[in-house]
Design a protein around this motif. Structure first.
Motif, mmCIF file in Angstrom:
data_model
loop_
_atom_site.group_PDB
_atom_site.id
_atom_site.type_symbol
_atom_site.label_atom_id
_atom_site.label_comp_id
_atom_site.label_asym_id
_atom_site.label_seq_id
_atom_site.Cartn_x
_atom_site.Cartn_y
_atom_site.Cartn_z
ATOM 1 N N GLN A 188 -41.741 -1.220 -7.566
ATOM 2 C CA GLN A 188 -42.853 -1.595 -6.874
ATOM 3 C C GLN A 188 -44.175 -1.126 -7.776
ATOM 4 O O GLN A 188 -45.225 -0.907 -7.171
ATOM 5 N N LEU A 189 -44.059 -1.582 -8.995
ATOM 6 C CA LEU A 189 -45.244 -1.009 -9.864
ATOM 7 C C LEU A 189 -46.255 -2.367 -9.870
ATOM 8 O O LEU A 189 -46.532 -2.943 -10.800
ATOM 9 N N ASN A 235 -49.727 -8.150 1.208
ATOM 10 C CA ASN A 235 -49.175 -7.847 2.675
ATOM 11 C C ASN A 235 -47.907 -8.323 3.089
ATOM 12 O O ASN A 235 -47.755 -8.994 3.881
ATOM 13 N N THR A 236 -46.971 -8.018 2.251
ATOM 14 C CA THR A 236 -45.516 -8.535 2.423
ATOM 15 C C THR A 236 -44.591 -7.374 3.070
ATOM 16 O O THR A 236 -43.632 -6.660 2.408
ATOM 17 N N GLY A 237 -44.901 -7.016 4.169
ATOM 18 C CA GLY A 237 -44.189 -6.178 4.755
ATOM 19 C C GLY A 237 -44.547 -4.474 4.749
ATOM 20 O O GLY A 237 -45.638 -4.204 4.443
#
Ligand SMILES: Cc1cc2nc3c(=O)[nH]c(=O)nc-3n(C[C@H](O)[C@H](O)[C@H](O)COP(=O)(O)OP(=O)(O)OC[C@H]3O[C@@H](n4cnc5c(N)ncnc54)[C@H](O)[C@@H]3O)c2cc1C
Length: 440
Positions: free
Chosen positions: A146-147, A154-156
């Motif tokens: 998740q770099l 704002n995707t979850g």
């Protein structure tokens, strides 16, 4: 501190994320516990092996992966030392959004895992805001990439937030993407002596009002800590006669875009403070050169080391309402006096210093001749009860580690702890990732 003694018989020093992943898979298969270790500067026994878990040291993963001087976004291996990252981006006129006394040894991965606060939090906010993305090796060896280098996403669920302050119990941080602010064009500081602690809050209000957006630090040092600093060669910063019987000291730093303008504001502030009808300060000084600027900061940053020189420090890093800072310190001193444990034979000093601007007090209790069970029994849970009674937090920035697992309930409700356990269970059902830390 010499307080914790690791039991590990193996230390692994991977160079790549893939190697970390292979190690974790191997350990998961054989149910071998792993203790992630950064610079080992943590103060709550989080990075030590309690039961012969292996230590996984990130020190060999120390490359900068990219830096964009336009956006200020830095992507680096987790094992990079904080000071090295500062040095790397300095020529591009950027600074790291955090700064702490341990910067020469602590690693960015350790900073993130402890959600380190430090001296710039007042200005740049916490790592929960400045960290844009993480690369993490999960407890089954999977690499969670998740770099991100996006400011907005704002995707979850924002999974990275769980690893910020996770203290290595949910996975191993291997890469970091962080937003670095532009270096201020001008930094200045002043050091003030206050006759009474009660003046700190009114002073804070005036300083905030007069300095506005250029105030970048507001640090507190009580008299015991200041005198200890002097004994160990920090300062003197102020004339001893003018200091008189001042009860405490405040360091104010400004970071702005125009030196002339900032100095004018600081001079005006000092003049206002010194000439008021009922002055809030006894005396004060404005740094006139880079070496004086550094000397003022050295007084604040050098205190942790001075505590070591005085004996064995019990260190409590707590959040309490500003008005209660000194009351907490005094309550602990009185407690030790009432137990007959105050003096050179037992607890020789009780002092407070810290980040007033963030409500964070570093309470240091010095055991002149070393740690002893009866001293600890007099201090704990007393200190945690005092903090809880003031609706504070038992750990403002250092974390829980192995030191405060039994005190977690003073700051977290049963429901919070239950859900923390569920989160741990989801990520690490085999309980191999830094076992015995954070959760009791
Ligand atoms: C002089 C001095 C001043 C300090 N000042 C401050 C201060 O102002 N503010 C503050 O917040 N702290 C301060 N500290 C405490 C300490 O420096 C911080 O907690 C720092 O963030 C720890 O970083 P580290 O790399 O040394 O981590 P370590 O001590 O090695 O580890 C700390 C915790 O993080 C985990 N960890 C380390 N690296 C990783 C990783 N890559 N992935 C997953 N888990 C990991 C460890 O398992 C452990 O639980 C100070 C310490 C000293 C000695």
């Amino acid at each position: 501190m010499g307080k914790y003694h690791g039991q590990a018989n193996s230390v692994l020093r991977p160079r790549t994320t893939e190697q970390v992943s292979e190690i974790v898979k191997y350990c998961a298969h054989r149910r071998i516990g792993i203790v992630p270790q950064g610079g080992n500067t943590g103060l709550v026994g989080g990075s030590i092996s309690l039961q012969k878990e292996i230590v996984l040291s990130l020190g060999a993963m120390n490359n900068v992966r990219s830096f964009d001087p336009v956006s200020g976004i830095l992507v680096a291996d987790a094992g990079c030392i904080l000071q090295s990252l500062s040095d790397y981006i300095a020529p591009h006129n950027h600074i790291m959004p955090l700064d702490l006394g341990a910067k020469g040894s602590c690693q960015i991965g350790g900073n993130i895992s402890t959600n380190a606060g430090g001296l710039r939090l007042l200005r740049y906010g916490s790592l929960h805001g400045t960290v844009l993305g993480l690369e993490v090796v999960l407890p089954d060896g999977t690499i969670l990439d998740q770099l991100s280098t996006l400011r907005k996403d704002n995707t979850g669920y924002d999974l990275k937030q769980l690893f910020i302050g996770g203290e290595g119990t949910l996975g191993i941080v291997t890469g970091v993407s962080i937003l670095t602010p532009p270096a201020p064009q001008a930094t200045n500081n002043i050091f003030l002596a206050l006759p009474r602690f009660d003046n700190v809050l009114p002073l804070f209000q005036i300083v905030k009002r007069q300095l506005g957006e250029i105030m970048s630090a507001f640090e507190y040092i009580d008299r015991t800590a200041y005198d200890m600093g002097l004994t160990h060669g920090l300062g003197p910063l102020l004339d001893a006669e003018e200091v008189g019987d001042s009860e405490c000291f405040i360091l104010v730093e400004t970071s702005g875009g125009n030196n002339e303008h900032d100095l004018e504001k600081l001079n005006h502030l000092l003049e206002h403070l010194l000439t008021a009808d009922q002055p809030l300060i006894n005396t004060g000084t404005l740094s006139q050169s880079p070496s004086q600027f550094n000397a003022i900061w050295a007084m604040r940053e050098g205190l942790t080391e001075c505590c070591q020189k005085e004996g064995k420090p019990y260190k409590y890093d707590v959040s309490v309402p500003l008005a209660d800072f000194q009351k907490v310190v005094d309550a602990v001193r009185e407690r030790m006096i009432s137990k007959g444990l105050y003096g050179d034979h037992a607890i020789s000093k009780v002092m407070g210093y810290g980040h007033v601007g963030d409500g964070n007090l570093h309470l240091n209790v010095i055991a002149k001749h070393g740690y002893r069970p009866e001293l600890e029994a007099a201090l704990e849970p007393f200190i945690y009860e005092v903090v809880a009674s003031r609706k504070g937090s038992v750990s403002a920035e250092h974390g829980i580690g192995s030191m405060k697992t039994h005190a977690l309930h003073y700051s977290k409700s049963d429901v919070s702890i239950e859900w923390m356990r569920k989160v741990k269970q989801v990520f690490d059902p085999l309980n191999i990732m830094n076992p015995g830390k954070v959760l009791p």
